[in-house]
Design a protein around this motif. Structure first.
Motif, PDB file in Angstrom:
ATOM      1  N   GLN A  14       0.838  -1.190   0.000  1.00 47.99           N
ATOM      2  CA  GLN A  14       0.000   0.000   0.000  1.00 47.99           C
ATOM      3  C   GLN A  14       0.878   1.247   0.000  1.00 47.99           C
ATOM      4  OE1 GLN A  14      -2.172   0.488   3.620  1.00 47.99           O
ATOM      5  NE2 GLN A  14      -3.478   2.128   2.845  1.00 47.99           N
ATOM      6  N   ARG A  15       0.563   2.190  -0.861  1.00 48.61           N
ATOM      7  CA  ARG A  15       1.305   3.444  -0.931  1.00 48.61           C
ATOM      8  C   ARG A  15       0.473   4.545  -0.298  1.00 48.61           C
ATOM      9  NH1 ARG A  15       6.444   5.622  -1.348  1.00 48.61           N
ATOM     10  NH2 ARG A  15       6.145   7.862  -1.643  1.00 48.61           N
ATOM     11  N   VAL A  16       1.037   5.240   0.702  1.00 53.15           N
ATOM     12  CA  VAL A  16       0.333   6.348   1.354  1.00 53.15           C
ATOM     13  C   VAL A  16       1.253   7.561   1.389  1.00 53.15           C
ATOM     14  CG1 VAL A  16      -1.069   4.784   2.772  1.00 53.15           C
ATOM     15  CG2 VAL A  16       1.069   5.720   3.692  1.00 53.15           C
ATOM     16  N   SER A  41      -6.756  18.191  -0.137  1.00 56.19           N
ATOM     17  CA  SER A  41      -5.647  17.813  -1.020  1.00 56.19           C
ATOM     18  C   SER A  41      -5.633  16.344  -1.372  1.00 56.19           C
ATOM     19  CB  SER A  41      -4.309  18.194  -0.365  1.00 56.19           C
ATOM     20  OG  SER A  41      -4.263  19.583  -0.080  1.00 56.19           O
ATOM     21  N   GLY A  42      -6.557  15.581  -0.791  1.00 55.49           N
ATOM     22  CA  GLY A  42      -6.627  14.164  -1.116  1.00 55.49           C
ATOM     23  C   GLY A  42      -5.478  13.344  -0.572  1.00 55.49           C
ATOM     24  N   LEU A  43      -4.886  13.786   0.546  1.00 58.22           N
ATOM     25  CA  LEU A  43      -3.787  13.021   1.125  1.00 58.22           C
ATOM     26  C   LEU A  43      -4.257  11.634   1.556  1.00 58.22           C
ATOM     27  CD1 LEU A  43      -1.813  15.452   3.497  1.00 58.22           C
ATOM     28  CD2 LEU A  43      -1.141  14.615   1.242  1.00 58.22           C
ATOM     29  N   ASN A  44      -3.419  10.644   1.304  1.00 59.35           N
ATOM     30  CA  ASN A  44      -3.672   9.298   1.801  1.00 59.35           C
ATOM     31  C   ASN A  44      -2.912   9.125   3.110  1.00 59.35           C
ATOM     32  OD1 ASN A  44      -5.216   8.410  -0.451  1.00 59.35           O
ATOM     33  ND2 ASN A  44      -3.316   8.233  -1.625  1.00 59.35           N
ATOM     34  N   VAL A  45      -3.645   8.849   4.190  1.00 59.35           N
ATOM     35  CA  VAL A  45      -3.053   8.759   5.520  1.00 59.35           C
ATOM     36  C   VAL A  45      -3.386   7.402   6.131  1.00 59.35           C
ATOM     37  CG1 VAL A  45      -3.005   9.739   7.853  1.00 59.35           C
ATOM     38  CG2 VAL A  45      -3.198  11.251   5.862  1.00 59.35           C
ATOM     39  N   HIS A 136     -10.781   9.571  18.598  1.00 57.62           N
ATOM     40  CA  HIS A 136     -11.041   8.417  17.736  1.00 57.62           C
ATOM     41  C   HIS A 136     -12.425   8.468  17.105  1.00 57.62           C
ATOM     42  CE1 HIS A 136      -7.656   6.272  20.025  1.00 57.62           C
ATOM     43  NE2 HIS A 136      -7.232   6.568  18.817  1.00 57.62           N
ATOM     44  N   GLN A 137     -13.382   9.073  17.775  1.00 59.77           N
ATOM     45  CA  GLN A 137     -14.687   9.252  17.137  1.00 59.77           C
ATOM     46  C   GLN A 137     -14.558  10.176  15.930  1.00 59.77           C
ATOM     47  OE1 GLN A 137     -17.129  10.513  20.469  1.00 59.77           O
ATOM     48  NE2 GLN A 137     -18.029   8.477  20.676  1.00 59.77           N
ATOM     49  N   ARG A 138     -13.729  11.216  16.051  1.00 56.54           N
ATOM     50  CA  ARG A 138     -13.493  12.104  14.914  1.00 56.54           C
ATOM     51  C   ARG A 138     -12.769  11.361  13.793  1.00 56.54           C
ATOM     52  NH1 ARG A 138     -14.328  14.881  10.823  1.00 56.54           N
ATOM     53  NH2 ARG A 138     -12.941  16.613  10.309  1.00 56.54           N
ATOM     54  N   LEU A 139     -11.802  10.527  14.141  1.00 55.21           N
ATOM     55  CA  LEU A 139     -11.066   9.791  13.112  1.00 55.21           C
ATOM     56  C   LEU A 139     -11.979   8.840  12.347  1.00 55.21           C
ATOM     57  CD1 LEU A 139      -7.647   8.927  14.786  1.00 55.21           C
ATOM     58  CD2 LEU A 139      -8.269  10.877  13.374  1.00 55.21           C
ATOM     59  N   GLY A 140     -13.016   8.331  13.037  1.00 55.84           N
ATOM     60  CA  GLY A 140     -13.958   7.458  12.373  1.00 55.84           C
ATOM     61  C   GLY A 140     -14.739   8.138  11.269  1.00 55.84           C
ATOM     62  N   GLU A 141     -14.734   9.475  11.268  1.00 56.84           N
ATOM     63  CA  GLU A 141     -15.433  10.246  10.245  1.00 56.84           C
ATOM     64  C   GLU A 141     -14.539  10.572   9.057  1.00 56.84           C
ATOM     65  OE1 GLU A 141     -16.583  13.690  12.391  1.00 56.84           O
ATOM     66  OE2 GLU A 141     -17.945  12.641  13.750  1.00 56.84           O
ATOM     67  N   SER A 143     -11.541   9.884   6.023  1.00 56.20           N
ATOM     68  CA  SER A 143     -11.133   8.890   5.042  1.00 56.20           C
ATOM     69  C   SER A 143      -9.646   8.601   5.245  1.00 56.20           C
ATOM     70  CB  SER A 143     -11.385   9.414   3.617  1.00 56.20           C
ATOM     71  OG  SER A 143     -10.913   8.490   2.657  1.00 56.20           O
ATOM     72  N   LEU A 144      -9.366   7.631   6.099  1.00 56.01           N
ATOM     73  CA  LEU A 144      -7.989   7.204   6.316  1.00 56.01           C
ATOM     74  C   LEU A 144      -7.963   5.708   6.583  1.00 56.01           C
ATOM     75  CD1 LEU A 144      -7.920   6.883   9.618  1.00 56.01           C
ATOM     76  CD2 LEU A 144      -7.450   9.317   9.561  1.00 56.01           C
ATOM     77  N   ASP A 145      -6.783   5.131   6.526  1.00 54.81           N
ATOM     78  CA  ASP A 145      -6.626   3.684   6.692  1.00 54.81           C
ATOM     79  C   ASP A 145      -6.166   3.371   8.108  1.00 54.81           C
ATOM     80  OD1 ASP A 145      -7.203   2.810   3.972  1.00 54.81           O
ATOM     81  OD2 ASP A 145      -5.351   3.859   3.440  1.00 54.81           O
TER      82      ASP A 145
END
Length: 410
Positions: A14-16, A41-45, A136-141, A143-145
């Motif tokens: 996987q490339r991030v 910016s569409g960053l993949n995190v 973590h509730q915010r992170l659940g919202e 788009s990250l892996d």
């Protein structure tokens, strides 16, 4: 080669853009702060956390008497508010309205009051579990892996970043890897990044207490010949204790019965906070000043306790780390606008240039307090007492100390 090994080897890599190693308070704060860049910016995190996440069902949250807590400066509160997180965090936050600093056996004292600075509170005390829940509730919202629970088993530099292999079989290539794992994983050392250790020969005994009267939002910092003793206000008539002992002397305190423990504490602290009526579980942590010799490399940044671990005397550790989080995000945003990749060294050098002065100032301040009040000499003790009295009387100096306590000294 085993069948499981072949399956792992066959998995695509996987490339991030950014891999955050550690999903605790610092790593989760960074991921939340990256939200605008993820969306714009569409960053993949990717976030890699070794421990399973707690149940995030709001109805399941049961704050315990023994829950560990952190002191959050007013400046950190402002940063969480900018991230849209403070309203939720405030539900369990206990304000620090006054700070009382004194030395045992001396008359001098310094008192800081939120009203003097035109704020509701100088800071807040929050249960770590609640902060983690909100983050973590915010992170659940977003788009990250998520890789959780998962540990990084190997990390190796390569062109354009680092390659990570995880114990869940995943392989990740990251343009920027952020070590926010508290320095416990050994990854920093595997990359050849050393740390400077200055042991204080002190151990902090931490526990929650019940006191006989309302604390009224007062936090106490009391210096004793054995080391500093701090009390932080918690909800109800509870306070969190950080009691510093000389190395080896903590054994008796940990082994004492609850009654003996409370009696010893009362003798060491006095009755300014009332009478100590109950103590919870006691935990001991050796104290030292730790600083990573390298904070950034091409494609790599080190944050939080992995970068610096401070004495808890001034409650600056997490607040310093959160400023690092926000400075890194600001540097990344500026770098992206200039067309640079997240792991570009110019971006990371700009980040480190911003951090160095703040880190040095806070380290010097907290370390200086320990060394100043750790010398037991009659003349110096009198001078310290006079200094505390003078500081309490001198408005500008007291306000400077207050700005530092609020995390607004920059």
């Amino acid at each position: 080669m085993t069948q499981d090994a072949r399956k792992t080897q066959d998995r695509p890599c996987q490339r991030v853009d950014i891999a955050i190693v550690g999903g605790g308070l610092v790593g989760a704060s960074l991921a939340c702060a990256l939200a605008p860049l993820i969306e714009r910016s569409g960053l993949n995190v990717a976030v890699i956390e070794a421990n399973p996440l707690p149940d995030l069902d709001e109805t399941a949250y049961q704050p315990s008497f023994d829950a560990r807590a952190s002191a959050i400066a007013q400046g950190s509160r402002d940063r969480f508010e900018a991230l849209g997180l403070w309203t939720a965090m405030a539900e369990e936050a206990e304000p620090i309205r006054r700070i009382h600093v004194s030395e045992r056996g001396r008359l001098g004292a310094t008192r800081l009051n939120a009203g003097e600075f035109g704020v509701e509170a100088l800071g807040y005390v929050l249960p770590n579990a609640w902060m983690g829940r909100v983050l973590h509730q915010r992170l659940g919202e977003l788009s990250l892996d998520w890789h959780c629970p998962a540990r990084v088993t190997s990390i190796s530099p390569q062109d354009g970043g680092h390659r990570l292999e995880l114990d869940d079989g995943s392989r990740i290539e990251a343009g920027l890897t952020v070590l926010a794992d508290g320095g416990r994983s050994g990854l920093k050392e595997r990359l050849g990044i050393e740390s400077r250790h200055e042991a204080y020969d002190q151990v902090a005994v931490i526990a929650n207490l019940e006191v006989s009267r309302s604390h009224d939002g007062v936090a106490f910092e009391r210096f004793t010949p054995e080391g500093p003793l701090a009390l932080l206000p918690l909800s109800g008539q509870r306070m969190e204790l950080v009691w510093t002992h000389q190395g080896g002397a903590e054994g008796e305190t940990l082994a004492a019965s609850d009654g003996d423990f409370l009696a010893r504490l009362q003798q060491a602290f006095g009755d300014r906070a009332g009478h100590f009526r109950r103590v919870g579980k006691r935990h001991a942590y050796p104290l030292s000043l730790v600083t990573a010799t390298e904070q950034v490399r091409p494609g790599l940044a080190v944050l939080g306790n992995a970068a610096h671990a401070l004495h808890p005397v001034a409650g600056q550790g997490f607040n310093l780390a959160l400023r690092g989080v926000m400075d890194l995000v600001a540097a990344l945003e500026e770098g992206l606008e200039a067309g640079r990749a997240p792991g570009d060294m110019a971006t990371l050098q700009a980040f480190e240039a911003q951090r160095a002065a703040d880190r040095h100032s806070v380290t010097r301040f907290s370390d200086g307090l320990i060394r100043l009040f750790g010398v037991d000499h009659p003349l110096l003790s009198h001078a310290r007492a006079a200094g505390l009295i003078g500081l309490n009387l001198a408005g500008p100096l007291r306000r400077a100390l207050g700005r530092r306590a609020m995390g607004r000294e920059r």
